[in-house]
Design an enzyme around this catalytic site. Structure first.
Site, PDB file in Angstrom:
ATOM      1  N   CYS A 190      40.930  41.695  31.048  1.00  0.00           N
ATOM      2  CA  CYS A 190      41.005  42.540  32.335  1.00  0.00           C
ATOM      3  C   CYS A 190      41.840  41.796  33.465  1.00  0.00           C
ATOM      4  CB  CYS A 190      39.887  43.220  32.931  1.00  0.00           C
ATOM      5  SG  CYS A 190      38.478  42.018  33.098  1.00  0.00           S
ATOM      6  N   TYR A 191      41.211  40.700  33.760  1.00  0.00           N
ATOM      7  CA  TYR A 191      41.923  39.765  34.724  1.00  0.00           C
ATOM      8  C   TYR A 191      43.176  39.453  34.138  1.00  0.00           C
ATOM      9  CZ  TYR A 191      37.707  38.966  37.594  1.00  0.00           C
ATOM     10  OH  TYR A 191      36.538  38.966  38.235  1.00  0.00           O
TER      11      TYR A 191
END
Lengths: 334, 334, 334, 334
Positions: free
Chosen positions: D146-147
């Site tokens: 996600c990051y």
């Protein structure tokens, strides 16, 4: 017993002042003012407030108090400061009116003609830990902004040691009380909850010149500053994550020691052990600044947390009063 | 393809309507209006909005749409309804203007002279599940209030079965979007977060007469009603906890069967299995009403949850449009 | 100076006790225990904690303290109580072990063999405002549950005046700290935020028999009780909304006077003026119970708020200690 | 109609996949697995779930589906991938198992012996916008973290244009669902609410090597990376604030044009107009990445927001499936 008047007691900062002064062993509240709520009890607004009736600012009995705290909008604060100084009071201004020493900068950033520029050079910038020599006996104290407090306490050891090699990048996050108590679209619960927003990032927030000025206190040529505030969906607290490019040779352990020594005797600055980072839980509802360090290659990362309403406003204001008037510095704040 | 105009599209209800109509297979948006934001794109206010330019209400092209949704303040809604009806549109009013059939009650509770009392008897009260016989072809539909929707769906089986022995006590809790998008002191993030507040409890909230009227649809002498709303620190959702004293002989299993049968074929009313209670997580972001039952001695407890902006407003409005215009009832809502 | 030991200091209630005792002018902390965190500083868990090292419970120096606070699971609390009583300490138990006077009821509701049933008749049920005659010199005090505290303080005036005509319906809402500090699925942030949930409603929550017992203190035939707890997405605070059917003739003004007189001299019970309702903002971070009244026909609605961790646990425990040991009742609590 | 199986459907990512696939016009769900909840309906866990019965992973009918989504812990995912590939399925792995191409780096960062290192070179790193040439027909797709998704989409234009002069500093903030559904102390509601915490800052988070690898896709000598994640008290959403020191001569308007052109035809990357910054409200509940730019002297600040569960996980996984199988890229995602 010191008696204190609070101008603008219905805002969040004024209310924190009331709570702190209530438990202060050497001070008590003389009056609390409000323009819109005059003659009503403060408990109309804050249900847990003590029995205090708000008075209109022009009716404040200045002769009954020793010190005035100004929790007023900029511009109005400076005007009230003049009146209070003329009445012989010690004035602690929580607005921005006496923070910037350069009147032109003030007028550019705040888009206001300064009502009392002649007072600027007499005002002490009350970042207490670094203002102790100037505070005793001071009559006009400019209480620092909330973001600047969190950042300058974290930056000072690096500047004093000349450790910074380039642009200082500061990514700050603040709870919503920093935006004040007046309802606005961007503080509506539905807009803030579940959201997270940057605003005025880079070099355009009004606290930017104040931080730049502060960096200059400790270094003749301070680093460039990038300052990016963000709005957190919490009522209170500021966390600043600060990225400092290091000059060659600095190690984390050495820097940690530097911070630890700088703040060894400070009651309200807590340098966390290596491995710990600052969070809002370290500081909320206290007058503390918590500082935690980490390193990534040539970059030092300083995490710095304060309660924006206490160490970032009302708590530091009382800390300044204590030092200015010769009381115990921690009185009312523990 | 049905074309719909939305009056007052910048409020939370209007925005939900936009989202629902965007995915509706048989309808599309003809115009969106705003008084204060005319000529600006809707995405100025809601960043995820599609490309729609707000028009001033007086510039709305009524002749290009089939149906008008009114997300306007009371009073203004009725005036706009008259204009739209004269232009031949089907009108679905999400304000309170056509909910109360008694003009005197309206004027007492809303402190407004009703702009079009002659229309009251033609308006269909659009609690869809119980208005299906009146909706097809209806030209003016009064969309129920959010609290009444959550309560009336839960009360109907009990009233129809004549099971209630005394005063109906309703303890309701609503998310903050129910208070609208205009910023007010009591919707400021700092005032709402970490807090929980009752307001207008007993028989003084404007939804009280609407619920009383609704109870009367199903029983000639409906029970007395106590209705206590509370403000929840969440953006959306309503949970009503309803306490009904039972006439002798009713058992929980029997009542559960009664509810299950009443709603067996309803796409948007979910009677939970015994042992489960309704929560906001059952319904938020859906057009569903979830109902869970429990018993305590002679008292039946009905928990009833809806998303206040969907089943309590925009979703039910589209459900009503679907039934009124002969579309599939669930279109756009699944 | 009274010295206090805290068993189970790492839970939320233990931590509140630490904070209160730290500022108590006539008491200080002798030891803090933890089974899982023994030998670590309390600040490992609560960053703002003072310098206190947790000890294993079996290593607690009982002979160095005067009073023991038990913040332990039920069962374990009673066992520790026996040890502490044998060592001559005053014991204030914040668990449920000595709240119910009927051992059979205890064993049914808590599914535990009571480790010390012989002590039940000596334990004082410490709802301080109504236990003052029994507290001085008491050696074993059962600190009331959080929900019961909020409800019993609100119900007492009505029971004493014999004003209730039928079933008492209580709709309570509690912050998440009431569920303890151990992580569980239903206290996971993502499950709680934006949600609101009833649980154990009717007559099945463990606090139900405790409240029923309490109602019986003031009336030989107390009303039936329906008690419905809900989980609020806030860290702390309880609001109970109580619906009491009134016997004929009671007026709101008269009832308000009754409450006001009952609590006129109480430092920690605040009866709000008519027109005001209790909210969490009235009580959080204080030892107060705020009570506001409203009427709807024959139903009195009492709103009663407490901070579940303070008046509902640690604060009331210290209040009980103060009265039991002859200290000023408000010491440490203002 | 494509049929999809979901391994690990009870986690937050699995549940988002269920919701997306339910509305996908060209795909449907073949099975959902759970080890601990096998044979129970998914609605036990997510009340709004459709009628799906969880099966034990070993009972999953692989021969009935075309594609398998793996929402499993690392290690377990790679083992399941082998089984599914052997059964001829297209595998989209949402764990970290196939993201790092260097098996040694994987084993160092994840402290796990890789169960199938021979597959690493066949896996496509599915940052869809930059993997379109490799995705069609791919049998094993590593869905990005996600990051990394929020950061790499923001960094690519700068790297491709060779605009970065020094260390890239990334200050990221994530909602709590990023930490998964299993309850832990640091995801307990009481610990997260009202708090804000940095964690694993600098170069120690497991996403750091993944981002470094990704930066290397577009530049032979990518800049150093400092990456500081923080935990936001919201259920979902990531905002990354990225500080890029610019090579001489770059102006904001030029950079904005560069970003706009790069993403002109992308359905799921929205470059905001100058003056707008990305917030969670731009992206939550969508598959979009919103990017806003600002400049401060020689530093470009890129704000980049995604919904961590959608564009940061399940949404991008479906986007990858669509491209891999030749479906419309936006199917199910609008």
């Amino acid at each position: 017993m010191i008696k204190a008047g609070i101008f603008g007691a219905t805002g969040y900062t004024g209310w924190e002042l009331v709570k702190i002064l209530q438990r202060h062993p050497q001070a008590e509240i003389g009056f609390v003012t409000s323009t819109s709520q005059a003659e009503r009890p403060l408990s109309t607004i804050y249900p847990t407030a003590p029995d205090l009736i708000l008075v209109a600012p022009q009716d404040a009995p200045l002769n009954e108090v020793d010190v005035a705290f100004l929790c007023l909008p900029h511009g109005a604060a400076a005007e009230t400061a003049v009146t209070c100084l003329n009445a012989g009071l010690t004035v602690i201004d929580l607005s921005a009116d006496f923070r910037l020493r350069d009147v032109a900068a003030y007028e550019q950033w705040y888009k206001t003609i300064h009502p009392a520029p002649e007072l600027l050079e007499t005002a002490v910038y009350g970042l207490t830990e670094f203002a102790r020599s100037q505070l005793p006996g001071a009559k006009l104290i400019a209480n620092p902004g909330c973001y600047p407090t969190s950042i300058l306490l974290a930056a000072q050891p690096l500047l004093a040691a000349d450790a910074i090699a380039g642009t200082l990048i500061v990514d700050s996050k603040s709870g919503v009380s920093g935006a004040g108590r007046s309802p606005k679209q961007n503080t509506h619960f539905v807009e803030v909850a579940d959201n997270f927003s940057p605003y005025n990032i880079g070099q355009v927030h009004r606290h930017w010149p104040e931080i730049v000025q502060g960096l200059g206190f400790w270094h003749a040529s301070p680093p460039d500053l990038v300052f990016s505030p963000h709005l957190l969906p919490v009522p209170r607290g500021i966390l600043s994550t600060i990225y400092a490019p290091l000059k060659p040779g600095w190690q984390l352990s050495e820097l940690h020691q530097l911070f630890s020594e700088t703040y060894a005797d400070e009651p309200f600055v807590q340098v966390l052990p290596l491995g710990s980072l600052a969070t809002l839980a370290h500081v909320n509802y206290t007058n503390r600044c918590a500082i935690g360090l980490a390193q990534a290659g040539d970059t030092l990362i300083v995490t710095s947390a304060i309660d924006n309403l206490i160490k970032g406003a009302a708590g530091q204001a009382v800390q300044n009063m204590n030092v200015a008037l010769g009381l115990k510095e921690t009185a009312g704040l523990e």
